[in-house]
Design a protein around this motif. Structure first.
Motif, PDB file in Angstrom:
ATOM      1  N   ALA A 170      34.623 -30.486 -20.681  1.00  0.00           N
ATOM      2  CA  ALA A 170      35.602 -31.527 -20.349  1.00  0.00           C
ATOM      3  C   ALA A 170      37.022 -31.091 -20.712  1.00  0.00           C
ATOM      4  O   ALA A 170      37.958 -31.286 -19.928  1.00  0.00           O
ATOM      5  CB  ALA A 170      35.236 -32.837 -21.053  1.00  0.00           C
ATOM      6  N   LEU A 171      37.168 -30.483 -21.881  1.00  0.00           N
ATOM      7  CA  LEU A 171      38.497 -30.012 -22.295  1.00  0.00           C
ATOM      8  C   LEU A 171      38.970 -28.857 -21.414  1.00  0.00           C
ATOM      9  O   LEU A 171      40.139 -28.807 -21.020  1.00  0.00           O
ATOM     10  CB  LEU A 171      38.482 -29.597 -23.762  1.00  0.00           C
ATOM     11  N   ALA A 172      38.082 -27.929 -21.102  1.00  0.00           N
ATOM     12  CA  ALA A 172      38.464 -26.796 -20.241  1.00  0.00           C
ATOM     13  C   ALA A 172      38.848 -27.289 -18.853  1.00  0.00           C
ATOM     14  O   ALA A 172      39.774 -26.753 -18.231  1.00  0.00           O
ATOM     15  CB  ALA A 172      37.328 -25.780 -20.167  1.00  0.00           C
ATOM     16  N   ARG A 173      38.170 -28.292 -18.352  1.00  0.00           N
ATOM     17  CA  ARG A 173      38.530 -28.852 -17.035  1.00  0.00           C
ATOM     18  C   ARG A 173      39.909 -29.507 -17.074  1.00  0.00           C
ATOM     19  O   ARG A 173      40.619 -29.503 -16.076  1.00  0.00           O
ATOM     20  CB  ARG A 173      37.475 -29.845 -16.563  1.00  0.00           C
ATOM     21  N   MET A 174      40.286 -30.055 -18.234  1.00  0.00           N
ATOM     22  CA  MET A 174      41.648 -30.596 -18.368  1.00  0.00           C
ATOM     23  C   MET A 174      42.645 -29.450 -18.198  1.00  0.00           C
ATOM     24  O   MET A 174      43.654 -29.609 -17.536  1.00  0.00           O
ATOM     25  CB  MET A 174      41.841 -31.263 -19.735  1.00  0.00           C
ATOM     26  N   GLY A 175      42.366 -28.331 -18.839  1.00  0.00           N
ATOM     27  CA  GLY A 175      43.176 -27.131 -18.666  1.00  0.00           C
ATOM     28  C   GLY A 175      44.561 -27.176 -19.277  1.00  0.00           C
ATOM     29  O   GLY A 175      45.349 -26.255 -19.090  1.00  0.00           O
ATOM     30  N   THR A 176      44.859 -28.214 -20.040  1.00  0.00           N
ATOM     31  CA  THR A 176      46.180 -28.303 -20.669  1.00  0.00           C
ATOM     32  C   THR A 176      46.219 -27.431 -21.921  1.00  0.00           C
ATOM     33  O   THR A 176      45.183 -27.090 -22.494  1.00  0.00           O
ATOM     34  CB  THR A 176      46.515 -29.758 -21.063  1.00  0.00           C
ATOM     35  N   VAL A 177      47.420 -27.106 -22.356  1.00  0.00           N
ATOM     36  CA  VAL A 177      47.570 -26.325 -23.577  1.00  0.00           C
ATOM     37  C   VAL A 177      46.958 -27.096 -24.751  1.00  0.00           C
ATOM     38  O   VAL A 177      46.255 -26.514 -25.584  1.00  0.00           O
ATOM     39  CB  VAL A 177      49.047 -25.973 -23.839  1.00  0.00           C
ATOM     40  N   ALA A 178      47.190 -28.404 -24.808  1.00  0.00           N
ATOM     41  CA  ALA A 178      46.639 -29.213 -25.906  1.00  0.00           C
ATOM     42  C   ALA A 178      45.112 -29.168 -25.909  1.00  0.00           C
ATOM     43  O   ALA A 178      44.491 -29.025 -26.966  1.00  0.00           O
ATOM     44  CB  ALA A 178      47.126 -30.658 -25.799  1.00  0.00           C
ATOM     45  N   ALA A 179      44.503 -29.269 -24.738  1.00  0.00           N
ATOM     46  CA  ALA A 179      43.040 -29.261 -24.647  1.00  0.00           C
ATOM     47  C   ALA A 179      42.468 -27.893 -25.015  1.00  0.00           C
ATOM     48  O   ALA A 179      41.510 -27.798 -25.793  1.00  0.00           O
ATOM     49  CB  ALA A 179      42.605 -29.659 -23.235  1.00  0.00           C
ATOM     50  N   VAL A 180      43.042 -26.848 -24.495  1.00  0.00           N
ATOM     51  CA  VAL A 180      42.538 -25.493 -24.766  1.00  0.00           C
ATOM     52  C   VAL A 180      42.793 -25.120 -26.221  1.00  0.00           C
ATOM     53  O   VAL A 180      42.001 -24.409 -26.836  1.00  0.00           O
ATOM     54  CB  VAL A 180      43.142 -24.476 -23.778  1.00  0.00           C
TER      55      VAL A 180
END
Length: 135
Positions: free
Chosen positions: A59-69
């Motif tokens: 789910a976080l990788a699909r967000m792909g934002t710097v904050a998520a990664v």
């Protein structure tokens, strides 16, 4: 009535792995919110069920934002070998297929300059995973 964030934060502490998975997915869009970020790292390193680790990572990788990664990178830096395998699988799941998210590699590039050494180390590992996926 609880907000989506509050409900997901509450669900993250559930004894039910399915509820923790749902919380990880729901919280991914709040990766930039400090209280959600702390809970997300805990879910990424879930000691009770690898599905929580794998699906929260995806789910976080699909967000792909710097904050998520960045959260994935922090988890990678703390993970044991088994957890790291499931973190890698979650990233891979997000990157393969027609909806693959290539923003992860871009975010890793930005995180290479992060002030925290653990984030830089984790981002380098994730970057290697994205290279493996493209091959």
């Amino acid at each position: 009535m609880m907000s989506g964030l509050e409900a997901a934060l509450a669900e993250a502490s559930s004894p039910s792995w399915t509820q923790r998975v749902r919380a990880g997915r729901d919280l991914a869009s709040f990766a930039h919110v400090p209280e959600a970020a702390e809970v997300l790292v805990r879910l990424l390193l879930d000691v009770e069920d690898t599905a929580v680790t794998r699906q929260t990572t995806e789910a976080l990788a699909r967000m792909g934002t710097v904050a998520a990664v960045r959260l994935i990178a922090l988890a990678v830096a703390e993970a044991d070998g088994n957890q790291a395998d499931w973190l890698q699988t979650g990233v891979h799941d997000a990157l393969v297929g027609p909806d693959g998210v290539q923003d992860v590699a871009v975010a890793c590039g930005k995180l290479a300059q992060d002030q925290e050494e653990a984030v830089r180390r984790g981002a380098a590992e994730i970057s290697a995973w994205t290279d493996d996926t493209r091959c």
